[in-house]
Write an enzyme that holds these catalytic residues in place. Structure first.
Site, short mmCIF file in Angstrom:
data_model
loop_
_atom_site.label_atom_id
_atom_site.label_comp_id
_atom_site.label_asym_id
_atom_site.label_seq_id
_atom_site.Cartn_x
_atom_site.Cartn_y
_atom_site.Cartn_z
N LYS A 70 0.80 -1.23 0.00
CA LYS A 70 0.00 0.00 0.00
C LYS A 70 0.84 1.28 0.00
O LYS A 70 0.43 2.28 -0.57
CB LYS A 70 -0.95 0.01 1.20
CG LYS A 70 -2.14 -0.94 1.04
CD LYS A 70 -3.09 -0.81 2.23
CE LYS A 70 -4.38 -1.55 1.98
NZ LYS A 70 -5.37 -1.32 3.06
N ASP A 106 -10.25 3.48 1.82
CA ASP A 106 -10.51 2.87 3.13
C ASP A 106 -11.22 3.84 4.09
O ASP A 106 -12.19 3.47 4.75
CB ASP A 106 -9.20 2.41 3.79
CG ASP A 106 -8.74 1.05 3.25
OD1 ASP A 106 -9.57 0.27 2.77
OD2 ASP A 106 -7.51 0.79 3.33
P1 NAP Z 1 -0.65 -1.94 9.98
O1 NAP Z 1 -0.41 -0.80 9.07
O2 NAP Z 1 0.33 -3.07 10.02
O3 NAP Z 1 -0.80 -1.34 11.47
C1 NAP Z 1 -0.97 -2.19 12.56
C2 NAP Z 1 -1.29 -1.38 13.81
O4 NAP Z 1 -1.58 -2.30 14.87
C3 NAP Z 1 -0.15 -0.50 14.31
O5 NAP Z 1 -0.73 0.60 14.98
C4 NAP Z 1 0.57 -1.44 15.30
O6 NAP Z 1 1.23 -0.74 16.33
C5 NAP Z 1 -0.61 -2.15 15.91
N1 NAP Z 1 -0.34 -3.48 16.43
C6 NAP Z 1 -0.05 -4.61 15.72
N2 NAP Z 1 0.05 -5.67 16.54
C7 NAP Z 1 -0.16 -5.20 17.80
C8 NAP Z 1 -0.18 -5.80 19.09
N3 NAP Z 1 0.04 -7.11 19.25
N4 NAP Z 1 -0.44 -5.03 20.16
C9 NAP Z 1 -0.67 -3.71 20.03
N5 NAP Z 1 -0.67 -3.07 18.84
C10 NAP Z 1 -0.43 -3.82 17.74
O7 NAP Z 1 -2.06 -2.62 9.70
P2 NAP Z 1 -3.35 -1.93 9.05
O8 NAP Z 1 -3.29 -2.04 7.58
O9 NAP Z 1 -3.48 -0.59 9.68
O10 NAP Z 1 -4.53 -2.92 9.52
C11 NAP Z 1 -5.00 -2.92 10.85
C12 NAP Z 1 -6.31 -3.71 10.93
O11 NAP Z 1 -7.32 -3.08 10.17
C13 NAP Z 1 -6.23 -5.15 10.42
O12 NAP Z 1 -6.98 -5.98 11.29
C14 NAP Z 1 -6.92 -5.08 9.07
O13 NAP Z 1 -7.54 -6.30 8.70
C15 NAP Z 1 -7.97 -4.03 9.36
N6 NAP Z 1 -8.45 -3.37 8.12
C16 NAP Z 1 -9.77 -3.51 7.81
C17 NAP Z 1 -10.27 -2.89 6.68
C18 NAP Z 1 -11.73 -3.04 6.33
O14 NAP Z 1 -12.10 -2.72 5.20
N7 NAP Z 1 -12.57 -3.46 7.27
C19 NAP Z 1 -9.42 -2.13 5.85
C20 NAP Z 1 -8.07 -2.00 6.21
C21 NAP Z 1 -7.59 -2.63 7.35
P3 NAP Z 1 2.78 -0.28 16.20
O15 NAP Z 1 2.74 1.01 15.43
O16 NAP Z 1 3.21 -0.10 17.60
O17 NAP Z 1 3.51 -1.39 15.47
#
Ligand code: NAP
Length: 298
Positions: A70, A106
């Site tokens: 992305k 998104d």
């Molecule tokens: P990302 O860019 O990898 O960001 C992950 C986030 O979660 C960061 O803030 C990270 O914190 C935190 N994190 C990860 N593991 C953690 C843990 N064990 N404890 C505490 N914090 C943790 O991922 P993303 O793309 O933002 O996606 C996040 C979620 O949104 C996923 O579940 C994804 O499936 C969902 N999503 C849904 C949609 C939809 O259409 N419904 C669209 C997009 C994403 P740090 O900064 O400290 O690493």
């Protein structure tokens, strides 16, 4: 039936085999009788630039972009929408005027899902976001753009939340705060929020027993609790929120809404959302694993 005139859409990701987008978009193309097809493209990171050039050379009309590309696609695009530029990530490519334009649907998908599922307009609302990753950035900018009054960011890495807070403050009117992702800090913020939005993957299949460090006893019934996770639809956080009498929103409506906005960019047609929702639900059911635990949480 694929003909010589069939246009091609797709998704690039790594992995990509669990994506429900092909099911959702092919159902939409069929429902509207459009001569198009949407295919998954497995693209490993070192092949990203070549893949984008290849998609262009092959006349592909548009594509979604998913993990881990992305942000990495941006240097290879001709233009970015204002939203994608602010967020710093792209989830949709559109073939336009000699090069790819990158969009991010998104955030607008999330705001639309709140409006459509819960009848909730975000103007003036106070939102507490868990996370500062790509999804949190998209949601935060969309909330700010829709007139949210206060945006509070709680993230494991404080620095990442502070970067997002600075980026938001440059572009938006909303009051922005940063907190540690800890129960005590969240307890205070919950008392002053209208919306709690989980943008962490914590609780996602297969680790469905996990839950963000939210002090459940502080969830009051006037709070709306949203989880971006759609597998499972009813996460532990949403179950706890429902037990406390909160209105809840799972991640599936956002998934459908972001797909609908992309579909409209590619085809110029109004997306058949109900068809897309059913197709996404069926694909998630086939994928098994998280599937459906309880109600969709509306
Ligand atoms: P990302 O860019 O990898 O960001 C992950 C986030 O979660 C960061 O803030 C990270 O914190 C935190 N994190 C990860 N593991 C953690 C843990 N064990 N404890 C505490 N914090 C943790 O991922 P993303 O793309 O933002 O996606 C996040 C979620 O949104 C996923 O579940 C994804 O499936 C969902 N999503 C849904 C949609 C939809 O259409 N419904 C669209 C997009 C994403 P740090 O900064 O400290 O690493």
């Amino acid at each position: 039936m694929i003909t010589g005139r069939t246009f091609v859409l797709g998704i690039i990701g790594w992995p990509v085999e669990h994506s429900v987008s092909p099911a959702m978009h092919n159902a939409a193309l069929t429902a509207l009788g459009l001569d198009g097809v949407y295919v998954p493209f497995y693209v490993a990171p070192p092949d990203l630039e070549a893949a984008l050039k290849g998609l262009w050379a092959l006349g592909v009309r548009g594509a979604n972009v998913t993990v881990p590309h992305k942000e990495a696609v941006i240097p290879f695009l001709s233009r970015l929408s204002p939203e994608a530029k602010a967020i710093g990530a792209v989830n949709t490519l559109v073939r336009e005027d000699g090069g790819w334009t990158g969009y991010n649907t998104d955030g607008v998908g999330f705001v639309r899902s709140l409006e459509e599922e819960l009848g909730l307009a975000v103007g003036g609302r106070r939102a507490l976001l868990l996370g500062a990753g790509g999804a949190a950035r998209a949601v935060a900018f969309a909330l700010a753009g829709a007139g949210a009054g206060v945006i509070t960011l709680a993230n494991r890495s404080r620095e990442r939340a502070e970067v997002l807070a600075r980026d938001l403050a440059r572009q938006a009117q909303a009051e922005v705060h940063v907190l540690p992702l800890e129960p005590e800090a969240l307890a205070g913020a919950l008392a002053e929020s209208d919306l709690l939005i989980n943008c962490l993957p914590v609780g996602m299949y297969p680790r469905v027993e996990e839950m963000p460090p939210v002090p459940v006893e502080k969830l009051s019934s006037n709070l709306v609790v949203c989880d971006l996770i759609y597998n499972p639809r009813s996460t532990r956080l949403l179950q706890a929120a429902q037990a406390r009498g909160c209105r809840t929103l799972d991640g599936l409506p956002m998934l459908v809404a972001q797909g609908a906005v992309a579909f409209e960019l590619w085809t110029g047609k109004s997306a058949p959302r109900e068809t897309m929702r059913l197709a996404a639900e069926q694909a998630l059911g086939r994928a098994g694993g998280g599937g459906f635990h309880g109600s969709p949480g509306r």
